[in-house]
Design a protein around this motif. Structure first.
Motif, mmCIF file in Angstrom:
data_model
loop_
_atom_site.group_PDB
_atom_site.id
_atom_site.type_symbol
_atom_site.label_atom_id
_atom_site.label_comp_id
_atom_site.label_asym_id
_atom_site.label_seq_id
_atom_site.Cartn_x
_atom_site.Cartn_y
_atom_site.Cartn_z
ATOM 1 N N TRP A 147 14.281 -16.867 -2.424
ATOM 2 C CA TRP A 147 13.354 -16.897 -1.608
ATOM 3 C C TRP A 147 13.926 -16.155 -0.184
ATOM 4 O O TRP A 147 15.287 -15.800 -0.133
ATOM 5 N N THR A 148 12.984 -15.838 0.552
ATOM 6 C CA THR A 148 13.249 -15.383 1.787
ATOM 7 C C THR A 148 13.618 -16.290 2.889
ATOM 8 O O THR A 148 13.422 -17.454 2.708
ATOM 9 N N ALA A 149 14.199 -15.779 3.889
ATOM 10 C CA ALA A 149 14.218 -16.729 5.233
ATOM 11 C C ALA A 149 12.975 -16.577 5.885
ATOM 12 O O ALA A 149 11.982 -15.937 5.466
ATOM 13 N N PRO A 150 12.696 -17.514 6.641
ATOM 14 C CA PRO A 150 11.353 -17.320 7.479
ATOM 15 C C PRO A 150 11.090 -16.041 8.065
ATOM 16 O O PRO A 150 11.808 -15.696 8.705
ATOM 17 N N LEU A 151 9.851 -15.676 7.853
ATOM 18 C CA LEU A 151 9.636 -14.244 8.030
ATOM 19 C C LEU A 151 8.960 -14.111 9.261
ATOM 20 O O LEU A 151 7.911 -14.767 9.961
ATOM 21 N N ASN A 152 9.651 -13.313 10.136
ATOM 22 C CA ASN A 152 9.134 -13.126 11.456
ATOM 23 C C ASN A 152 9.265 -11.549 11.791
ATOM 24 O O ASN A 152 9.790 -11.168 12.932
ATOM 25 N N GLY A 153 8.746 -10.805 10.907
ATOM 26 C CA GLY A 153 8.901 -9.397 11.153
ATOM 27 C C GLY A 153 10.335 -8.687 10.926
ATOM 28 O O GLY A 153 10.436 -7.306 11.248
ATOM 29 N N GLN A 154 11.056 -9.207 10.418
ATOM 30 C CA GLN A 154 12.502 -8.516 9.900
ATOM 31 C C GLN A 154 12.398 -7.747 8.836
ATOM 32 O O GLN A 154 13.512 -7.399 8.317
ATOM 33 N N HIS A 155 11.522 -7.609 8.037
ATOM 34 C CA HIS A 155 11.245 -6.912 6.601
ATOM 35 C C HIS A 155 11.303 -5.605 7.125
ATOM 36 O O HIS A 155 10.892 -5.312 8.224
ATOM 37 N N ASP A 156 11.602 -4.687 6.245
ATOM 38 C CA ASP A 156 11.331 -3.306 6.035
ATOM 39 C C ASP A 156 10.033 -2.694 5.815
ATOM 40 O O ASP A 156 9.450 -2.812 4.842
ATOM 41 N N ALA A 157 9.209 -2.634 6.848
ATOM 42 C CA ALA A 157 7.907 -2.447 6.918
ATOM 43 C C ALA A 157 7.613 -1.183 6.349
ATOM 44 O O ALA A 157 6.627 -1.044 5.528
ATOM 45 N N ALA A 158 8.236 -0.026 6.557
ATOM 46 C CA ALA A 158 7.931 1.103 5.841
ATOM 47 C C ALA A 158 8.384 0.891 4.273
ATOM 48 O O ALA A 158 7.437 1.747 3.286
ATOM 49 N N LEU A 159 9.189 0.217 3.895
ATOM 50 C CA LEU A 159 9.499 0.166 2.382
ATOM 51 C C LEU A 159 8.272 -0.690 1.994
ATOM 52 O O LEU A 159 7.752 -0.322 0.761
ATOM 53 N N ALA A 160 7.801 -2.063 2.331
ATOM 54 C CA ALA A 160 6.665 -2.622 2.001
ATOM 55 C C ALA A 160 5.463 -1.861 1.603
ATOM 56 O O ALA A 160 4.830 -1.994 1.009
ATOM 57 N N GLN A 161 5.287 -0.799 2.746
ATOM 58 C CA GLN A 161 4.261 0.129 2.778
ATOM 59 C C GLN A 161 4.440 0.951 1.377
ATOM 60 O O GLN A 161 3.406 1.062 0.749
ATOM 61 N N ARG A 162 5.406 1.268 1.177
ATOM 62 C CA ARG A 162 5.524 2.443 -0.087
ATOM 63 C C ARG A 162 5.565 1.398 -1.226
ATOM 64 O O ARG A 162 4.798 1.996 -2.303
ATOM 65 N N TRP A 163 6.060 0.345 -1.247
ATOM 66 C CA TRP A 163 6.090 -0.604 -2.430
ATOM 67 C C TRP A 163 4.470 -1.023 -2.990
ATOM 68 O O TRP A 163 4.182 -1.249 -3.994
ATOM 69 N N ALA A 164 3.719 -1.231 -1.692
ATOM 70 C CA ALA A 164 2.497 -1.718 -2.062
ATOM 71 C C ALA A 164 1.614 -1.008 -2.679
ATOM 72 O O ALA A 164 0.755 -1.150 -3.472
ATOM 73 N N ALA A 165 1.853 0.718 -2.551
ATOM 74 C CA ALA A 165 1.131 1.432 -3.538
ATOM 75 C C ALA A 165 1.605 1.891 -4.703
ATOM 76 O O ALA A 165 1.048 2.536 -5.465
ATOM 77 N N LEU A 166 2.785 1.007 -5.215
ATOM 78 C CA LEU A 166 3.289 1.260 -6.365
ATOM 79 C C LEU A 166 2.474 1.045 -7.734
ATOM 80 O O LEU A 166 2.613 1.791 -8.739
ATOM 81 N N ASP A 167 1.657 0.175 -7.719
ATOM 82 C CA ASP A 167 0.679 -0.258 -8.642
ATOM 83 C C ASP A 167 -0.801 0.192 -8.492
ATOM 84 O O ASP A 167 -1.541 -0.427 -9.245
ATOM 85 N N ALA A 168 -0.996 0.946 -7.450
ATOM 86 C CA ALA A 168 -2.200 1.410 -7.367
ATOM 87 C C ALA A 168 -2.721 2.238 -8.563
ATOM 88 O O ALA A 168 -2.046 2.893 -9.179
ATOM 89 N N PRO A 169 -4.222 1.993 -8.979
ATOM 90 C CA PRO A 169 -4.776 2.891 -10.075
ATOM 91 C C PRO A 169 -4.484 4.454 -9.661
ATOM 92 O O PRO A 169 -4.477 4.824 -8.763
#
Length: 360
Positions: A147-169
């Protein structure tokens, strides 16, 4: 009947016995499955479940949990103190799911995930750590929960954006189909289905069904090769696949009447058909070989066919389907074998004529 053991589900909830505190507010569960751990922790009305596999969705709803699909969650502004995840084995799909979990977590919320060791647990842990950092982890039941620590914007936002598109049709097979990671044989034509299509008779006619339609490959071939087909119903338990099948078939502009059913074939199907094509699954998303699913597909097909109707079934050669085939159909023949697969044509017996006679 004893409850079925679901090791990843049970292990997912272990940290809430001490390392983590179960929240009072709403909790989101992505790729949710029903089981006793949910009832031990969640209050009625607290848990929102996302599940696109119809048998799992039906079980969750039968237990009283709220079930939403991916689109509904995207349109809802609710953010969650805890987002639970049972990641799939397909890595692109799993990474996209982690990115969505982060987007749906409230400020200060946490994402908790669990996988079986044989289903990519170590890779999943590394991916979540890369994306947002880890707050902790545990291992038990041959599974890994992290699990993550409490999330307060410390994640990699650019990586999250790239990964969000990985299973797109996306377009596959030179643009012929739309598909996405996580669907069965998502980026190719699987060899079993290819064998069935090679032997597909052009004289299929009337109303037919595709049981376990996936992204629509078999149905597309039926419509393009068999001009006498007047209607085709697609039955598919995975909602993500069925949405793709609808898109892939509707662009054909076929005159045949089409039906799309998010449905568990093992529960039976409505209607009477002149023919059925099927490449039945023999496992579920929760792991393990399940040849009983294929046997049930065969029994359901026999019930749904009109007398004289034909089923074209392709399967792994080793799967034990002969007994149910011989019990359910009047004529059964192996039409082809190749690369460990068998193609079977089974014809439903015609009803015997009713004979009138004089009573003595």
């Amino acid at each position: 009947m004893a409850a079925q053991h679901d090791a990843p589900l049970e292990t997912l909830f272990l940290p809430f016995g001490g390392a983590l505190t179960w929240p009072a507010g709403p909790v989101l569960f992505l790729r949710a499955r029903d089981g006793w751990p949910l009832r031990e922790r969640a209050q009625p009305g607290q848990l929102v479940c996302e599940q696109s596999f119809r048998p799992f969705a039906d079980a969750l709803e039968a237990s009283g949990w709220t079930v939403r699909d991916e689109q509904q969650l995207g349109e809802d502004a609710t953010r969650y103190a805890v987002v639970l995840v049972l990641p799939p084995r397909q890595r692109e799909e799993a990474r996209a799911l982690f990115a969505r979990a982060l987007a749906l977590a409230a400020p200060g919320g946490i994402v908790v995930a669990c996988q079986h060791n044989n289903e990519g647990a170590r890779s999943g842990e590394g991916d979540l750590q890369q994306l947002a950092g880890l707050g902790g982890k545990m291992t038990k039941n041959h599974c890994r929960v992290y699990w993550t620590a409490p999330l307060n914007g410390q994640h990699d936002a650019a990586l999250a954006q790239r990964w969000a598109a990985l299973d797109a049709p996306r377009a596959i097979l030179s643009g012929r189909f739309q598909s996405r990671p996580g669907i069965f044989a998502w980026d190719r034509i699987d060899p079993a289905s290819a064998l069935l299509v090679e032997q597909l008779p052009a004289d299929l006619a009337g109303r037919g069904a595709d049981l376990g339609a996936g992204y629509g490959y078999l149905s597309t071939e039926v419509l393009q090769r068999c001009p006498q087909v007047t209607g085709l119903d697609l039955f598919e338990a995975e909602g993500r696949a069925l949405a793709l099948a609808r898109e892939n078939l509707e662009k054909l502009a076929s005159p045949a009447k089409l039906g799309f059913h998010w449905h568990d074939v093992t529960a039976g199907v409505q209607g009477q058909y002149d023919f059925i094509v099927t490449n039945p699954p023999f496992h579920t998303p929760s792991r393990g070989d399940r040849p009983d699913i294929g046997r049930r597909f065969i029994a359901v097909a026999a019930e749904a066919l009109r007398p004289g109707g034909r089923m074209w079934l392709v399967a792994n050669r080793h799967l034990p389907y002969e007994q149910i085939l011989n019990e359910s159909f009047g004529d059964v023949r192996v039409a082809a074998e190749r690369d460990g697969f068998k193609l079977i044509e089974a014809t439903k017996a015609k009803a015997a004529p009713v004979r009138s006679g004089k009573r003595a």
